[in-house]
Design an enzyme around this catalytic site. Structure first.
Site: not given
Length: 761
Positions: A285-289
């Protein structure tokens, strides 16, 4: 800093290591299924967790005793914002020697356009239209990053971007799926090399899977409205090309496509990426996605977000700790998730095995090698050469460039001429402004009579320095003016509603142009700008982007002709912000845009129908003549056909130079409306004055496929028009051939590389 351990801890862990060895005896470190049988559910979940080791400006700052205890308990699979052969060796030692199973950690960072040796930003590298250069940059970045203990980069970013208001356009290859695909595969191969287990390669993290670059209005993180055809033909081909090149990982996009957030989109990730494409790497995932699935409104709580992401086949949760804290509860409430957990763990262990971490977890942690490989003379030389190739000559009225060595006094104006930090661009990894040679430093070293005045800061409305700049110009023979955007105007969360020059820079240009002295504009920044007032009145304009540590020498060599600019635009320049998107490969209209305002056509009534500078545009200090095009056949079969296109190109000017020969296609009559042009091949060739070479492109019938009304790749019978030229709006030769029969393709046409060969005469 990694904190040390007490003697009591060391003794306890030594005993644990003996116990672990007994447990895994008979199970090879490369036997992933054997590991899965030994792992508890909590240890499996731990592999899906990526935690912050620090901040981007304070690496390793979070690696204290509490964090190390997480590693001992097997609660972490990866760290980001970490670096350094020494500290990461100690962190890896804890994972290997003091956790129950001794599974190694993955260390990662956004190494986007260099680690310590910073190269041009990716949009600039795409402007060189040279995949070999993109690959070389990635090889050097991998060499430096791996020496610093890193295994994994979150690059290349391959999002197609057609709205230059989007700040992250700087990180990709621009507006075209074919060019973007070639740059994507080149960088993947550069980062990963021929052997992912070699100590000087790292795992590519191709991002951001989906249609992140299509964010509505160019607003970062905003949703995208993209139909199946545009997804298949425009936004996904670079990702498919990266898969073909062997990318070991992808990162999901933050945004939603047609209302479905990518990080929870099982149809896109599991069904298409994994099942249809057959890709089985690590999906991050991307940052906190994962957590943001709640803000998107598709998950009620963190447990629901964890469930959605795992069902979509997202293997690792970047820093949100949703998997860490909520996945066990999700598994307990829904046992059908258990095999999906095992799949994710299996994929993570596989990349760790492929990196060779089970065989030698410390091979990335040689402090002597870290010192030796950083910012070497060879690396700087490569950075300069690639920077030179990335410069695009937009305008050269009356051949004011190149400058003569006895050009007299030069007034160098513009704060950006002396801004070392900006030349590093966004995502600068461990780049240091002290390593940058600025335009001012390079010009003052190369020319005996330079006077500098900042004139106006890049974003300030303060015009108080313009008078000094005017005085400098009036007492000089010519002006070199560095204007545009600084590094912080583009990048993540740096979308702009206006593409005009920020601050007082337009006023600065107006004042300098009014002196009557020749003005050469060096345009800096990470996106196309709408600057018709500048380009109409400047004598010459160089698109110099953000060029990295060797920016100054590259620009100065170009100003004085030691480098003949051969770069071409990877994205169109609009005349005004309101003209975007203005991509070259638009669909035709029933009423095509016509310059005649008396006709009702698809145009703005207050602007010309053309962009300021078209995709593929770029001038040279020499001239190139295109001979007659030859085809290998007048007709090819739809199934398994191929055609060769040969074009002789001659340098008819006085100096050596590079030309990017571009081949475009059009399918004029099809079952669905086709773009007016589509790039299908290109070659950057170097020609001495008077030299003639033949370029041959070989295309397969699959490269003429379209996404059909039946949701499949389809090659239809009929005429295909081919256009060869120096840019999308400078077509020199046209020719056509026929496709006979019908066939289904298997892959996005733009993801397929055309064959290219160049012969001399």
């Amino acid at each position: 800093m990694v904190v040390g351990f007490s003697a009591a801890q060391a003794q306890a862990q030594a005993q644990n290591a003996d116990h672990r060895q007994a447990q895994v005896e008979g199970a090879s470190h490369t036997d992933i299924d054997a590991f899965l049988k030994l792992m508890t559910r909590a240890e499996k979940v731990g592999q899906l967790v990526q935690r912050m080791g620090g901040r981007s400006k304070a690496l390793n700052s979070r690696l204290g005793p509490e964090e190390l205890d997480r590693v001992r308990r097997g609660e972490v699979g990866s760290y980001l914002h970490v670096a350094g052969a020494g500290p990461l060796r100690e962190l890896q030692r804890v994972a290997i020697e003091e956790s129950r199973l001794g599974i190694p950690l993955l260390f990662s960072m956004d190494v986007v356009h260099g680690y310590r040796t910073i190269f041009p930003v990716p949009l600039a590298m795409a402007a060189n239209w040279n995949p070999d250069a993109a690959r070389l940059h990635a090889e050097i970045a991998a060499r430096e990053a791996s020496a610093a203990g890193l295994h994994w980069t979150f690059a290349p970013m391959v999002d197609i971007a057609r709205d230059p208001r989007w700040g992250r356009i700087v990180e990709g290859a621009g507006e075209d799926a074919y060019l973007g695909s070639r740059m994507a595969e080149a960088q993947v191969r550069g980062f990963q090399g021929g052997d992912l287990s070699a100590r000087d390669t790292i795992m590519a993290g191709t991002k951001h899977f989906g249609a992140y670059g299509a964010a509505e209005g160019g607003r970062d993180y905003a949703g995208a409205e993209a139909g199946e055809r545009s997804m298949r033909e425009v936004y996904l081909p670079p990702f498919r090309a990266a898969a073909n090149a062997g990318t070991a990982s992808y990162m999901t996009a933050f945004n939603a496509v047609d209302g479905v957030p990518t990080t929870g989109n099982a149809a896109l990730l599991r069904s298409m990426l994994r099942d249809e494409w057959g890709w089985d790497g690590l999906l991050l995932s991307d940052w906190r996605a994962v957590e943001e699935l709640m803000a998107h409104g598709v998950a009620r709580d963190r447990l629901g977000a964890a469930t959605l992401a795992l069902r979509a086949s997202v293997d690792m949760d970047m820093v949100a700790d949703v998997y860490a804290e909520d996945l066990v509860a999700a598994l307990e409430s829904d046992p059908s998730l258990e095999p999906l957990l095992d799949e994710a763990v299996r994929r993570i262990l596989k990349v760790k095995r492929d990196l060779g971490l089970f065989d030698d977890p410390y091979k990335y942690h040689d402090s002597a090698r870290e010192t030796e490989v950083m910012l070497t003379a060879a690396h700087r030389d490569a950075a300069r050469r690639i920077a030179e190739q990335s410069i695009v000559l937009l305008k050269n009225e009356r051949q004011v460039l190149p400058l003569a060595r006895d050009a007299g006094r030069i007034a160098l104006v513009g704060a950006l001429a002396d801004d070392a930090l900006s030349q590093l661009g966004s995502w600068r990894a461990r780049g240091d402004a002290a390593d940058v040679v600025t335009l001012r430093a390079a010009l003052e070293a190369a020319h005996p009579d330079v006077v500098y005045a900042s004139g106006a800061a890049s974003r300030s409305d303060d015009e108080s320095g313009i008078a000094e700049a005017v005085r400098a110009a009036e007492n000089a023979d010519m002006v070199v003016l560095a204007i545009g955007e600084d590094y912080d105007c583009s990048g993540e969360a740096r979308s702009r509603s206006s593409l005009e020059l920020p601050g007082a820079q337009q006023a600065l240009f107006d004042a300098l142009e009014a002196t009557g002295k020749p003005v050469v504009v060096v345009l800096t920044g990470g996106r196309p700008l709408a600057i018709p007032e500048v380009t109409e009145r400047a004598d010459a304009v160089l698109a110099a982007w953000l060029l990295g540590v060797e920016a100054g020498p590259a620009i100065v060599n170009t100003l004085f002709g030691a480098n003949n600019p051969g770069g071409k635009l990877p994205v169109s320049f609009p005349r005004a912000t309101g003209q975007v998107p203005v991509n070259y490969d638009h669909l035709p209209s029933g009423r095509p845009a016509d310059p005649d305002l008396s006709k009702d056509t698809a145009r703005y009534m207050d602007a010309p129908v053309t962009p300021l500078y078209a995709f593929g545009h770029g001038l040279s200090y020499t001239n190139f003549d295109y001979g007659e095009v030859r085809l290998s056949a007048a007709q090819i079969p739809a199934q398994g056909g191929a055609i060769s296109v040969t074009i002789p190109v001659t340098n008819t000017g006085p100096v050596a130079g590079d030309e990017v020969v571009q081949l475009y296609m059009r399918d004029p009559v099809a079952s669905v409306s086709r773009p007016v042009q589509q790039l299908r091949a290109f070659a950057r060739i170097a020609l001495d004055a008077g030299e003639r070479r033949e370029v041959m492109f070989t295309l397969t019938s699959d490269q003429f496929a379209l996404w059909s009304l039946d949701d499949d790749w389809l090659i239809e019978p009929g005429t295909i028009e081919l256009m060869v030229g120096s840019s999308s709006d400078d077509i020199r030769k046209r020719i056509s051939f026929e496709i006979a029969g019908t066939a289904t393709g298997s892959i996005a046409p733009a993801a397929i590389a055309s064959g290219v060969s160049v012969s001399g005469e």
